[in-house]
Design a protein around this motif. Structure first.
Motif, PDB file in Angstrom:
ATOM      1  N   ASN A 187      63.605  66.705  57.648  1.00  0.00           N
ATOM      2  CA  ASN A 187      62.966  67.890  57.055  1.00  0.00           C
ATOM      3  C   ASN A 187      61.584  68.184  57.627  1.00  0.00           C
ATOM      4  O   ASN A 187      61.335  69.262  58.166  1.00  0.00           O
ATOM      5  CB  ASN A 187      62.867  67.726  55.536  1.00  0.00           C
ATOM      6  N   ASP A 188      60.679  67.217  57.512  1.00  0.00           N
ATOM      7  CA  ASP A 188      59.290  67.465  57.891  1.00  0.00           C
ATOM      8  C   ASP A 188      59.134  67.685  59.393  1.00  0.00           C
ATOM      9  O   ASP A 188      58.470  68.641  59.826  1.00  0.00           O
ATOM     10  CB  ASP A 188      58.404  66.304  57.433  1.00  0.00           C
ATOM     11  N   VAL A 189      59.717  66.818  60.186  1.00  0.00           N
ATOM     12  CA  VAL A 189      59.568  66.931  61.639  1.00  0.00           C
ATOM     13  C   VAL A 189      60.273  68.171  62.164  1.00  0.00           C
ATOM     14  O   VAL A 189      59.810  68.812  63.116  1.00  0.00           O
ATOM     15  CB  VAL A 189      60.108  65.655  62.324  1.00  0.00           C
ATOM     16  N   ASP A 191      59.736  73.252  64.860  1.00  0.00           N
ATOM     17  CA  ASP A 191      60.394  74.296  65.645  1.00  0.00           C
ATOM     18  C   ASP A 191      59.786  75.662  65.366  1.00  0.00           C
ATOM     19  O   ASP A 191      59.386  76.380  66.286  1.00  0.00           O
ATOM     20  CB  ASP A 191      61.895  74.318  65.336  1.00  0.00           C
ATOM     21  N   SER A 192      59.726  76.026  64.089  1.00  0.00           N
ATOM     22  CA  SER A 192      59.193  77.349  63.741  1.00  0.00           C
ATOM     23  C   SER A 192      57.680  77.393  63.849  1.00  0.00           C
ATOM     24  O   SER A 192      57.105  78.430  64.226  1.00  0.00           O
ATOM     25  CB  SER A 192      59.628  77.729  62.324  1.00  0.00           C
ATOM     26  N   ASN A 193      57.004  76.277  63.553  1.00  0.00           N
ATOM     27  CA  ASN A 193      55.540  76.274  63.598  1.00  0.00           C
ATOM     28  C   ASN A 193      55.024  76.462  65.018  1.00  0.00           C
ATOM     29  O   ASN A 193      54.133  77.282  65.263  1.00  0.00           O
ATOM     30  CB  ASN A 193      54.992  74.971  63.015  1.00  0.00           C
ATOM     31  N   ILE A 194      55.571  75.715  65.961  1.00  0.00           N
ATOM     32  CA  ILE A 194      55.136  75.840  67.351  1.00  0.00           C
ATOM     33  C   ILE A 194      55.516  77.203  67.905  1.00  0.00           C
ATOM     34  O   ILE A 194      54.773  77.811  68.679  1.00  0.00           O
ATOM     35  CB  ILE A 194      55.738  74.706  68.200  1.00  0.00           C
ATOM     36  N   LEU A 195      56.662  77.711  67.488  1.00  0.00           N
ATOM     37  CA  LEU A 195      57.157  78.972  68.030  1.00  0.00           C
ATOM     38  C   LEU A 195      56.275  80.148  67.634  1.00  0.00           C
ATOM     39  O   LEU A 195      56.045  81.054  68.437  1.00  0.00           O
ATOM     40  CB  LEU A 195      58.593  79.211  67.555  1.00  0.00           C
ATOM     41  N   MET A 216      59.777  82.173  75.152  1.00  0.00           N
ATOM     42  CA  MET A 216      60.302  81.712  73.867  1.00  0.00           C
ATOM     43  C   MET A 216      61.207  80.505  74.053  1.00  0.00           C
ATOM     44  O   MET A 216      61.181  79.563  73.258  1.00  0.00           O
ATOM     45  CB  MET A 216      61.064  82.850  73.180  1.00  0.00           C
ATOM     46  N   CYS A 217      62.003  80.525  75.128  1.00  0.00           N
ATOM     47  CA  CYS A 217      62.854  79.361  75.422  1.00  0.00           C
ATOM     48  C   CYS A 217      61.997  78.140  75.733  1.00  0.00           C
ATOM     49  O   CYS A 217      62.309  77.025  75.306  1.00  0.00           O
ATOM     50  CB  CYS A 217      63.791  79.681  76.586  1.00  0.00           C
ATOM     51  N   GLY A 218      60.899  78.349  76.476  1.00  0.00           N
ATOM     52  CA  GLY A 218      59.997  77.249  76.773  1.00  0.00           C
ATOM     53  C   GLY A 218      59.332  76.693  75.533  1.00  0.00           C
ATOM     54  O   GLY A 218      59.143  75.471  75.406  1.00  0.00           O
ATOM     55  N   LEU A 219      58.982  77.559  74.585  1.00  0.00           N
ATOM     56  CA  LEU A 219      58.389  77.092  73.329  1.00  0.00           C
ATOM     57  C   LEU A 219      59.403  76.321  72.495  1.00  0.00           C
ATOM     58  O   LEU A 219      59.062  75.319  71.857  1.00  0.00           O
ATOM     59  CB  LEU A 219      57.843  78.285  72.537  1.00  0.00           C
ATOM     60  N   TRP A 220      60.661  76.781  72.485  1.00  0.00           N
ATOM     61  CA  TRP A 220      61.703  76.025  71.802  1.00  0.00           C
ATOM     62  C   TRP A 220      61.859  74.639  72.434  1.00  0.00           C
ATOM     63  O   TRP A 220      62.026  73.630  71.740  1.00  0.00           O
ATOM     64  CB  TRP A 220      63.034  76.772  71.862  1.00  0.00           C
TER      65      TRP A 220
END
Length: 231
Positions: free
Chosen positions: A195-197, A201-205, A151-155
Motif C-alpha cells: 500500500n504505502d510504497v 507511482d502517482s506521487n512521482i508522476l 510520462m513513460c520515463g516517470l512511470w
C-alpha cells in the motif's frame, strides 16, 4: 550458471532499440502483432532488465540511506536519500515537462487563433496562414513526442523507486531483533510494501505539476492580458 528456464525467457526489446524506436515506442509493435495472432501467455514475458532488478536498486538506495544517516546529524530523511539516488532523472523529466507544458501547450491556442483569423478576417496572407498551420502541426507533434516518453520515463522511475524501497524494507525485516520482530507483525510489513510504497507511482508522476501548474497559470494569464489590451 543460468538455468535452461532462465535462458528461454525473451530479452526485452527495449535493450536493443535505438533512440527513435524508444522515442516512438516502435519496439512494442511486435508485441501487438503477436497479440493479434494469438492470446499472449506467460512465455511472452520478457526478462527483467538490469535497471529494474531489486538487488542493485536496493543496494544503491541502502548505501544512499547510510550516507544520509552519517551526514544528517541524527535527522536522516528518506526523501533526501531518494533524491540523491534518483534526483537527476527526476529533475530531467521535470525540465522536459516544463518545456512541453509551459512552452508547447501554451503557444498552441495562440497559433490556432492566428490561423482562424485568416479565414475570419482575411488579414493574413496565404503564406502566413500556411506558416501558422505548419506551426500548429509541429507544436502538436512535438508535444506528443515530449509528453508520452516523459510520462513513460516517470512511470519507470517510480517503479525503480518502489522496487528500491521494497528491497530496503525486506532487508530491514531480515535484520530485526527478536524484540523488534515481536512488535512488528508480518501484516505491517506487507502493508508497507503493498500500500504505502505503491503510492509512489502517482506521487512521482504528478509532483512536477505542483510547480509547473502555477507557472503555466501565470504565463497564460499574462498572455491573455496582452491579448485583451490588444498588444
Amino acid at each position: 550458471m543460468e538455468s535452461s528456464k532462465t535462458k528461454t525467457v525473451l530479452e526485452n526489446p527495449k535493450l536493443r532499440a535505438n533512440f527513435l524506436s524508444v522515442l516512438t515506442f516502435w519496439y512494442t509493435i511486435p508485441v501487438f502483432i503477436k497479440g493479434l495472432k494469438r492470446t499472449l501467455n506467460i512465455k511472452d514475458l520478457y526478462r527483467t532488465m538490469k535497471e529494474h532488478q531489486s538487488e542493485p536498486l536496493g543496494k544503491n538506495l541502502y548505501d544512499s540511506w547510510e550516507r544520509e544517516i552519517k551526514s544528517s546529524g541524527g535527522k536522516p530523511s528518506l526523501v533526501r536519500a531518494l533524491l540523491r539516488e534518483f534526483g537527476w532523472h527526476f529533475g530531467f523529466f521535470g525540465f522536459v515537462l516544463l518545456v512541453g507544458e509551459v512552452g508547447l501547450r501554451t503557444i498552441q491556442p495562440f497559433i490556432l487563433l492566428k490561423f482562424i483569423s485568416y479565414f475570419t478576417y482575411g488579414l493574413e496572407s496565404i503564406e502566413t496562414a500556411y506558416l501558422y498551420a505548419g506551426g500548429l502541426i509541429l507544436s502538436t507533434w512535438l508535444n506528443v513526442i515530449f509528453r508520452h516518453p516523459t510520462m513513460c520515463g516517470l512511470w519507470n522511475l517510480s517503479f525503480r523507486a518502489r522496487v528500491s524501497l521494497s528491497s530496503m524494507i525486506y532487508r530491514k525485516s531480515l535484520r530485526l531483533s527478536t524484540t523488534a520482530l515481536g512488535a512488528a507483525t508480518s501484516g505491517h510489513v506487507v502493508n508497507l510494501i503493498s500500500n504505502d510504497v505503491s503510492r509512489l507511482d502517482s506521487n512521482i508522476l504528478f509532483t512536477h505539476f505542483l510547480w509547473i501548474g502555477p507557472l503555466q497559470t501565470v504565463l497564460v494569464t499574462y498572455l491573455m492580458y496582452l491579448q485583451v489590451i490588444g498588444i
